[in-house]
Every structure is written in C-alpha cells, then in structure tokens.
Design an enzyme around this catalytic site. Sequence first.
Site, PDB file in Angstrom:
ATOM      1  N   GLY A 181       2.526  -8.723 -15.492  1.00  0.00           N
ATOM      2  CA  GLY A 181       3.199  -7.609 -15.157  1.00  0.00           C
ATOM      3  C   GLY A 181       4.031  -7.639 -15.339  1.00  0.00           C
ATOM      4  O   GLY A 181       4.618  -7.992 -14.116  1.00  0.00           O
TER       5      GLY A 181
ATOM      6  N   MET B  91       7.831  -2.127 -11.865  1.00  0.00           N
ATOM      7  CA  MET B  91       8.688  -2.955 -11.111  1.00  0.00           C
ATOM      8  C   MET B  91       9.240  -3.768 -10.343  1.00  0.00           C
ATOM      9  O   MET B  91      10.240  -5.071  -9.740  1.00  0.00           O
ATOM     10  CB  MET B  91       9.368  -1.905 -10.081  1.00  0.00           C
ATOM     11  CG  MET B  91       8.781  -0.105 -11.376  1.00  0.00           C
ATOM     12  SD  MET B  91      11.094  -0.482 -11.882  1.00  0.00           S
ATOM     13  CE  MET B  91      12.218  -0.031 -10.954  1.00  0.00           C
ATOM     14  N   ILE B  92       8.130  -3.640  -9.443  1.00  0.00           N
ATOM     15  CA  ILE B  92       8.059  -5.759  -7.938  1.00  0.00           C
ATOM     16  C   ILE B  92       8.243  -6.616  -9.965  1.00  0.00           C
ATOM     17  O   ILE B  92       8.740  -8.023  -9.665  1.00  0.00           O
ATOM     18  CB  ILE B  92       6.129  -5.663  -8.561  1.00  0.00           C
ATOM     19  CG1 ILE B  92       6.133  -4.446  -7.519  1.00  0.00           C
ATOM     20  CG2 ILE B  92       6.723  -7.057  -7.446  1.00  0.00           C
ATOM     21  CD1 ILE B  92       5.321  -4.170  -6.571  1.00  0.00           C
TER      22      ILE B  92
ATOM     23  N   ASN C 174      -7.920  -0.736 -11.663  1.00  0.00           N
ATOM     24  CA  ASN C 174      -7.825  -2.146 -11.041  1.00  0.00           C
ATOM     25  C   ASN C 174      -8.474  -3.250 -11.338  1.00  0.00           C
ATOM     26  O   ASN C 174      -7.743  -4.374 -11.868  1.00  0.00           O
ATOM     27  CB  ASN C 174      -6.517  -2.102  -9.556  1.00  0.00           C
ATOM     28  CG  ASN C 174      -5.517  -1.042 -10.520  1.00  0.00           C
ATOM     29  OD1 ASN C 174      -5.204  -1.100 -11.433  1.00  0.00           O
ATOM     30  ND2 ASN C 174      -4.070  -1.258  -9.346  1.00  0.00           N
TER      31      ASN C 174
ATOM     32  N   ASN D  73      -2.556  -3.844  -6.194  1.00  0.00           N
ATOM     33  CA  ASN D  73      -3.301  -3.399  -4.777  1.00  0.00           C
ATOM     34  C   ASN D  73      -5.099  -2.341  -5.322  1.00  0.00           C
ATOM     35  O   ASN D  73      -5.088  -2.058  -6.159  1.00  0.00           O
ATOM     36  CB  ASN D  73      -3.021  -1.496  -4.185  1.00  0.00           C
ATOM     37  CG  ASN D  73      -2.137  -2.473  -3.103  1.00  0.00           C
ATOM     38  OD1 ASN D  73      -2.518  -3.113  -1.901  1.00  0.00           O
ATOM     39  ND2 ASN D  73      -0.994  -1.628  -3.154  1.00  0.00           N
TER      40      ASN D  73
ATOM     41  N   ARG E 290       7.956  -5.447   7.384  1.00  0.00           N
ATOM     42  CA  ARG E 290       8.141  -4.131   7.579  1.00  0.00           C
ATOM     43  C   ARG E 290       8.377  -4.339   9.141  1.00  0.00           C
ATOM     44  O   ARG E 290       9.411  -3.242   9.714  1.00  0.00           O
ATOM     45  CB  ARG E 290       7.603  -3.645   7.385  1.00  0.00           C
ATOM     46  CG  ARG E 290       7.331  -3.086   5.772  1.00  0.00           C
ATOM     47  CD  ARG E 290       6.456  -2.600   4.791  1.00  0.00           C
ATOM     48  NE  ARG E 290       6.625  -2.180   3.678  1.00  0.00           N
ATOM     49  CZ  ARG E 290       5.366  -1.924   3.030  1.00  0.00           C
ATOM     50  NH1 ARG E 290       4.782  -2.130   2.611  1.00  0.00           N
ATOM     51  NH2 ARG E 290       6.174  -1.662   1.410  1.00  0.00           N
TER      52      ARG E 290
ATOM     53  N   HIS F  74      -4.489  -4.924   4.015  1.00  0.00           N
ATOM     54  CA  HIS F  74      -3.513  -4.416   3.667  1.00  0.00           C
ATOM     55  C   HIS F  74      -3.735  -3.221   3.146  1.00  0.00           C
ATOM     56  O   HIS F  74      -3.971  -2.675   2.365  1.00  0.00           O
ATOM     57  CB  HIS F  74      -3.148  -4.737   2.053  1.00  0.00           C
ATOM     58  CG  HIS F  74      -1.640  -4.306   1.336  1.00  0.00           C
ATOM     59  ND1 HIS F  74      -0.573  -4.384   2.557  1.00  0.00           N
ATOM     60  CD2 HIS F  74      -0.615  -3.697   0.797  1.00  0.00           C
ATOM     61  CE1 HIS F  74       0.088  -4.611   2.151  1.00  0.00           C
ATOM     62  NE2 HIS F  74      -0.093  -3.515   0.989  1.00  0.00           N
TER      63      HIS F  74
END
Length: 320
Positions: free
Chosen positions: A10, A13-14, A96, A121, A152, A176
């Site tokens: 993938g 962006m990540i 997904n 996710n 976080r 999560h």
Amino acid sequence: MARNKIALIGSGMIGGTLAHVAAREELGDVILFDIAEGLPQGKGLDIAESTPVYGASVNLKGVNDYAGIAGADVCIVTAGVPRKPGMSRDDLLGINLKVMKAVGEGIKAHAPNAFVICITNPLDAMVWALQKFSGLPTEKVVGMAGVLDSSRFAYFLSEKTGVSVADIHAWTLGGHGDDMVPMVRHSTVGGLPLTQLVAQGWMSQAELDAIVERTRKGGGEIVNLLKTGSAYYAPAESAIAMAKSYLADQKRVLPVASYCSGQYGLKDMYVGVPTLIGAGGAEKIVEFDFNADEKAMFDKSVASVNGLIEACKGIDPSLA
C-alpha cells in the site's frame, strides 16, 4: 551481512510516510507495493532522490507485482480504503476484507518468513483475517493500533500537564475503535499514576475523563479536520517502532493487536494487549490485572471486535 528488506504493501499516505521514515533511519532497503501503476514507483523515486541530502544509503523500489516483495523481512500492510468524515472504522469492513485476502495470498507466496504488521482498518478484524489468509504463524502477524492510541493519550497528557512526552508512559488496550480502553491506573506521568495526579491537583477528574474520551475519538478528530483522508504521520511512526523492535530484537513491550490463545481469557482472536516484540515476533503477552471497571470496558471492547470477526466470517465463509 544481508541488508534488511522492508516491504510496504500500500503506497498511499501512510505507505509513503513509512517509506520516508524507513529510508531516513536506514532500516533496510524499501519496496513500495501498490496496485496503482506509477504510484509506488513515483513515491519510491521521490524518496530515493532525497537520500543524498541526508546521507542514507538505502535502495527504494516501487512495484505492482507481489513478486517484488520476495524475501521481505518485514511487511507493513496499509492497503485498503481509508476513512472519510462520517465513517467509522467498521464501515470499511467489506471492502478491506477483500483487500486482505489478496494481500495475505501475496505474502504467503512471496514473503512467508516476514514479520507482518497490519494497519488497515477495522484493524483488529483485518489483522485476524490477514493471518488466516496468509497462513503465517500467529506470532509473526500483529496489528498496529495500541502504539498509536497510546501515543495520542500520552500527547494529550503532556499537553495538559506540561510534562515532557519522554516522561509519560500511557497504555491503551482493547480494540482499535470507540470502545478502546485507555488504562488510567497503569499510565504514568513522571512515574505517578494518573489517579495520583488528580489527587495532587495536576488536573481534575473531569479533565482526565475528557482526555480519555479524546483519545478514544483521536482518529476521528483528524479525519474530520483533514476532510479527505485519515491520519498518516503518527500511524507510520507507530509501525516503525514495532518494526525496529523486531529487526533489532529490542524486546520492547508495546501495546499491539496480538493473537490471544488463552491470555486475558480470550481465544482465537486479535486484540490490543501489551506485547513483547523481539526477533521471534510477538514473543510474549503481558497480562495486566484489571479492576472491575477496567474488565467491563475491556470485555465491551472485545465484544465489538468479536462482532467484526463474525461479520468477516459471514462475508467470506473460508474464514469460518
């Protein structure tokens, strides 16, 4: 000594951020994979052209065929559809899950000895499905969630107390999602449990409760601000920390989605728990003692994950 090979499945962006950080820290040669032609090649070339600036001697390559990940030591999976405003992580399940099947088969065929970190996710269900589809040992497949959620939590605590993040140790367990469990009793600022910080007047109980709730909603907060995607810097750094612990046999205890086979009273499921990560992968799960309230929250989170796993079985009977 052969160089490590990091496969990033993938290149969104990540994935792009992972490639940049992995190259900058010279974790090994980097392979970016994506089904979109030109995307992994373009990002790989862009990052490669930056390496002379900071002196990193690494090779980067973009590929569109799973054969390109052959022999990878670590695979980090970000492939799939990200959240948009108004979506929960669970809304991504059907789309997904199909992606995880293709990814799992690709890893099984070309990188069966890799340590696999899933970020896609809804995380806990996707890492469970990815392990099933790939057939890799459960200790070699983990999910990145708790490191991010705990980071976080720690940042919000630092923001409130003024204490350096280096002296804050925060733990977030469970699935999560909105039912995650920030562990107030087990998290510390300067060695003091958060309950003592409240007693000493660093913050009120209401302020601590607000931080806990903001942690649970942390991903959604960023989705709503960005409007066109989801977080990528913090998720990437979190996965890199996990990869480094594996590659360097650091034996760090990190909150990750690990396969439970009796720990915490759970069987055949992945959920966020403190896990020792070393050269053997997820080598040991650390079991916290829960009080009644913590156990109730953890059980609720586990029930949410179980619901997603059952939904996966309904979509793809091969998982049943």
